[in-house]
Structures are given as structure tokens and as C-alpha cells.
Design a protein around this motif. Structure first.
Motif, mmCIF file in Angstrom:
data_model
loop_
_atom_site.group_PDB
_atom_site.id
_atom_site.type_symbol
_atom_site.label_atom_id
_atom_site.label_comp_id
_atom_site.label_asym_id
_atom_site.label_seq_id
_atom_site.Cartn_x
_atom_site.Cartn_y
_atom_site.Cartn_z
ATOM 1 N N LEU A 59 -33.268 45.474 -73.630
ATOM 2 C CA LEU A 59 -34.651 45.647 -73.186
ATOM 3 C C LEU A 59 -35.352 44.317 -72.891
ATOM 4 C CD1 LEU A 59 -36.763 47.762 -72.468
ATOM 5 C CD2 LEU A 59 -37.434 47.804 -74.886
ATOM 6 N N PRO A 60 -35.208 43.280 -73.733
ATOM 7 C CA PRO A 60 -35.842 42.000 -73.387
ATOM 8 C C PRO A 60 -35.326 41.415 -72.063
ATOM 9 C CG PRO A 60 -35.322 42.050 -75.717
ATOM 10 C CD PRO A 60 -34.673 43.261 -75.102
ATOM 11 N N GLU A 61 -34.049 41.541 -71.790
ATOM 12 C CA GLU A 61 -33.503 41.050 -70.518
ATOM 13 C C GLU A 61 -34.065 41.850 -69.343
ATOM 14 O OE1 GLU A 61 -29.148 39.542 -72.151
ATOM 15 O OE2 GLU A 61 -29.421 41.633 -71.560
ATOM 16 N N TYR A 62 -34.151 43.150 -69.520
ATOM 17 C CA TYR A 62 -34.717 44.000 -68.469
ATOM 18 C C TYR A 62 -36.152 43.577 -68.170
ATOM 19 C CZ TYR A 62 -36.335 48.126 -65.971
ATOM 20 O OH TYR A 62 -36.876 48.953 -65.032
ATOM 21 N N GLU A 63 -36.942 43.329 -69.208
ATOM 22 C CA GLU A 63 -38.336 42.922 -69.016
ATOM 23 C C GLU A 63 -38.425 41.590 -68.275
ATOM 24 O OE1 GLU A 63 -41.122 44.641 -69.446
ATOM 25 O OE2 GLU A 63 -39.858 46.315 -70.019
ATOM 26 N N ILE A 64 -37.499 40.690 -68.529
ATOM 27 C CA ILE A 64 -37.462 39.416 -67.794
ATOM 28 C C ILE A 64 -37.195 39.685 -66.320
ATOM 29 C CG2 ILE A 64 -36.117 37.286 -67.466
ATOM 30 C CD1 ILE A 64 -35.817 37.272 -70.588
ATOM 31 N N LEU A 65 -36.211 40.532 -66.021
ATOM 32 C CA LEU A 65 -35.907 40.858 -64.621
ATOM 33 C C LEU A 65 -37.125 41.479 -63.937
ATOM 34 C CD1 LEU A 65 -32.287 42.366 -64.879
ATOM 35 C CD2 LEU A 65 -32.950 40.034 -64.236
ATOM 36 N N VAL A 66 -37.797 42.404 -64.610
ATOM 37 C CA VAL A 66 -38.975 43.058 -64.024
ATOM 38 C C VAL A 66 -40.067 42.036 -63.754
ATOM 39 C CG1 VAL A 66 -40.875 44.671 -64.506
ATOM 40 C CG2 VAL A 66 -38.520 45.351 -64.978
ATOM 41 N N THR A 67 -40.345 41.200 -64.733
ATOM 42 C CA THR A 67 -41.418 40.206 -64.582
ATOM 43 C C THR A 67 -41.124 39.271 -63.423
ATOM 44 O OG1 THR A 67 -41.941 40.360 -66.931
ATOM 45 C CG2 THR A 67 -42.712 38.391 -65.770
ATOM 46 N N LEU A 68 -39.892 38.804 -63.319
ATOM 47 C CA LEU A 68 -39.527 37.923 -62.207
ATOM 48 C C LEU A 68 -39.600 38.667 -60.877
ATOM 49 C CD1 LEU A 68 -36.542 35.965 -63.802
ATOM 50 C CD2 LEU A 68 -38.839 35.083 -63.286
ATOM 51 N N SER A 69 -39.196 39.927 -60.850
ATOM 52 C CA SER A 69 -39.199 40.682 -59.590
ATOM 53 C C SER A 69 -40.617 40.898 -59.066
ATOM 54 C CB SER A 69 -38.502 42.032 -59.756
ATOM 55 O OG SER A 69 -39.327 42.957 -60.445
ATOM 56 N N GLU A 70 -41.589 40.942 -59.958
ATOM 57 C CA GLU A 70 -42.969 41.195 -59.561
ATOM 58 C C GLU A 70 -43.734 39.918 -59.209
ATOM 59 O OE1 GLU A 70 -43.555 45.225 -62.278
ATOM 60 O OE2 GLU A 70 -44.298 43.305 -63.041
ATOM 61 N N ALA A 71 -43.139 38.771 -59.467
ATOM 62 C CA ALA A 71 -43.816 37.488 -59.237
ATOM 63 C C ALA A 71 -43.637 37.032 -57.787
ATOM 64 C CB ALA A 71 -43.254 36.432 -60.177
ATOM 65 N N PRO A 72 -44.594 36.255 -57.277
ATOM 66 C CA PRO A 72 -44.427 35.681 -55.935
ATOM 67 C C PRO A 72 -43.139 34.852 -55.873
ATOM 68 C CG PRO A 72 -46.663 35.318 -56.747
ATOM 69 C CD PRO A 72 -45.868 35.878 -57.892
ATOM 70 N N ASP A 73 -42.375 35.054 -54.825
ATOM 71 C CA ASP A 73 -41.091 34.361 -54.631
ATOM 72 C C ASP A 73 -40.096 34.645 -55.758
ATOM 73 O OD1 ASP A 73 -41.992 33.170 -52.223
ATOM 74 O OD2 ASP A 73 -42.945 31.552 -53.388
ATOM 75 N N THR A 97 -32.235 35.940 -59.169
ATOM 76 C CA THR A 97 -31.232 35.829 -58.110
ATOM 77 C C THR A 97 -31.071 37.169 -57.407
ATOM 78 O OG1 THR A 97 -29.408 36.476 -59.564
ATOM 79 C CG2 THR A 97 -29.949 34.099 -59.475
ATOM 80 N N ASP A 98 -30.384 37.152 -56.291
ATOM 81 C CA ASP A 98 -30.099 38.414 -55.595
ATOM 82 C C ASP A 98 -29.266 39.338 -56.481
ATOM 83 O OD1 ASP A 98 -31.511 37.557 -53.379
ATOM 84 O OD2 ASP A 98 -29.735 36.888 -52.285
ATOM 85 N N THR A 99 -28.330 38.754 -57.238
ATOM 86 C CA THR A 99 -27.510 39.549 -58.163
ATOM 87 C C THR A 99 -28.391 40.211 -59.221
ATOM 88 O OG1 THR A 99 -25.616 38.096 -57.823
ATOM 89 C CG2 THR A 99 -25.596 39.450 -59.815
ATOM 90 N N GLY A 100 -29.350 39.447 -59.766
ATOM 91 C CA GLY A 100 -30.272 39.996 -60.757
ATOM 92 C C GLY A 100 -31.148 41.081 -60.171
ATOM 93 N N PHE A 101 -31.609 40.870 -58.946
ATOM 94 C CA PHE A 101 -32.449 41.867 -58.289
ATOM 95 C C PHE A 101 -31.656 43.139 -58.025
ATOM 96 C CE2 PHE A 101 -34.694 43.729 -54.616
ATOM 97 C CZ PHE A 101 -35.946 43.880 -55.195
ATOM 98 N N ASP A 102 -30.405 43.002 -57.592
ATOM 99 C CA ASP A 102 -29.559 44.180 -57.361
ATOM 100 C C ASP A 102 -29.349 44.966 -58.659
ATOM 101 O OD1 ASP A 102 -29.357 43.490 -54.695
ATOM 102 O OD2 ASP A 102 -27.347 42.611 -54.879
ATOM 103 N N LEU A 103 -29.090 44.242 -59.760
ATOM 104 C CA LEU A 103 -28.912 44.914 -61.048
ATOM 105 C C LEU A 103 -30.187 45.631 -61.462
ATOM 106 C CD1 LEU A 103 -27.277 45.593 -63.571
ATOM 107 C CD2 LEU A 103 -27.971 43.362 -64.508
ATOM 108 N N LEU A 104 -31.322 44.991 -61.278
ATOM 109 C CA LEU A 104 -32.595 45.621 -61.610
ATOM 110 C C LEU A 104 -32.794 46.900 -60.800
ATOM 111 C CD1 LEU A 104 -35.313 45.651 -63.065
ATOM 112 C CD2 LEU A 104 -36.196 44.163 -61.242
ATOM 113 N N GLN A 105 -32.488 46.864 -59.528
ATOM 114 C CA GLN A 105 -32.641 48.057 -58.694
ATOM 115 C C GLN A 105 -31.742 49.195 -59.159
ATOM 116 O OE1 GLN A 105 -32.185 46.204 -54.702
ATOM 117 N NE2 GLN A 105 -34.219 47.079 -54.319
#
Length: 155
Positions: free
Chosen positions: A45-59, A108-116
Motif C-alpha cells: 500500500l505505501p508503494e501504491y500511494e507513492i505511484l498515485v502521488t507521482l502520477s497526479e503531479a505535474p510532469d 517512470t513509464d514502467t511505474g505508470f503502466d503498473l499503476l494503471q
């Protein structure tokens, strides 16, 4: 020498104690269930929250100090988690050009793909284990209650 005494407070009523303990047990079980449901994606869950937070940030990037605050982790805990995620190719880090001491974390794109891939399962888990187990009135009351707790405990 002055002897300090512990502050005194009125004991919780039986009903208050029951609600407090229900919160402790329920929140621990909920976090455990949400965490377990993310394991099939290789995340907690903490890793997921990091991915979400980064995905919602500019750039898709955030300063590490701001990321720690956003995901409610100590800076040292976040550094360890991001190091693991960086080794897995999910996030990267770069020095901040304006402040040499500052470090950006980026998705990263890999992180974004995993989040999706993980997000629909996580939302379904939140819905099943949190949203749908309460009546609409109880759900609204939880929202109001924790908004008040957040406000009262904000720094």
C-alpha cells in the motif's frame, strides 16, 4: 529537582472505548486487506500511494521531501521505499537543478503502466472492504469525523 507528573484526563466512557477499539481493529484489518490485495502486483500500500502521488503531479515528479509529506512517511522510510522502487524501475530520482540538496522523484513509464494495471483492483478492494460495508449515513459520518480529526491533528 521537580518531579513531573503525567497529565490527567477523564477515562473514556464504555461507548467511547468501544468505538476507539473498533477503529483500531477495523483500520488495521482494512490496511492489511488493501495491502494483501496489492501483492499480486508486487506492490504494498505505501508503494501504491507513492505511484498515485507521482502520477497526479505535474510532469509526474515531486520533490522527495514533499513526497514524504504527501504519503505520510518519514523521509528516511521514503528513501528506503523509493530505493527499492527505483531498483524495480518504477521510479527514478534526479537532483534538483535549482537546489543541489533537493532530489526529485519521478514516475517512470514502467511505474505508470503498473499503476494503471493495479488501480482498478485497488479501487475494487477499497469499494468492497470500505465503501460498501457501511450505510450511506455511516460513510458520510466517517468522512466528517476524519476530516475533523485531520484538521485537529494537522501541524
Amino acid at each position: 529537582m521537580t518531579v513531573r507528573t503525567a497529565p490527567t484526563a477523564p477515562w473514556l466512557t464504555a461507548e467511547q472505548q468501544q468505538v476507539w477499539r473498533a477503529y483500531l481493529v477495523g483500520s488495521a484489518r482494512l490496511i492489511g486487506r488493501l495491502d494483501a490485495d496489492l501483492r499480486c502486483f508486487g506492490l504494498d500500500l505505501p508503494e501504491y500511494e507513492i505511484l498515485v502521488t507521482l502520477s497526479e503531479a505535474p510532469d509526474r515528479r515531486v520533490r522527495m521531501s514533499e513526497l514524504a509529506d504527501a504519503v505520510h512517511q518519514s523521509r528516511s522510510r521514503l528513501t528506503h521505499t523509493v530505493t527499492r522502487m527505483e531498483a524495480a524501475g518504477l521510479v527514478g530520482r534526479a537532483s534538483c537543478p535549482a537546489d543541489r540538496r533537493g532530489v526529485w522523484a519521478h514516475l517512470t513509464d514502467t511505474g505508470f503502466d503498473l499503476l494503471q494495471r493495479a488501480a482498478p483492483a485497488h479501487v475494487e478492494s477499497v469499494r468492497r472492504h470500505f465503501v460498501e460495508v457501511m450505510s450511506e449515513d455511516d460513510y458520510a459520518a466517517v468522512g466528517r469525523g476524519f476530516a475533523a480529526v485531520s484538521q485537529a491533528t494537522s501541524d
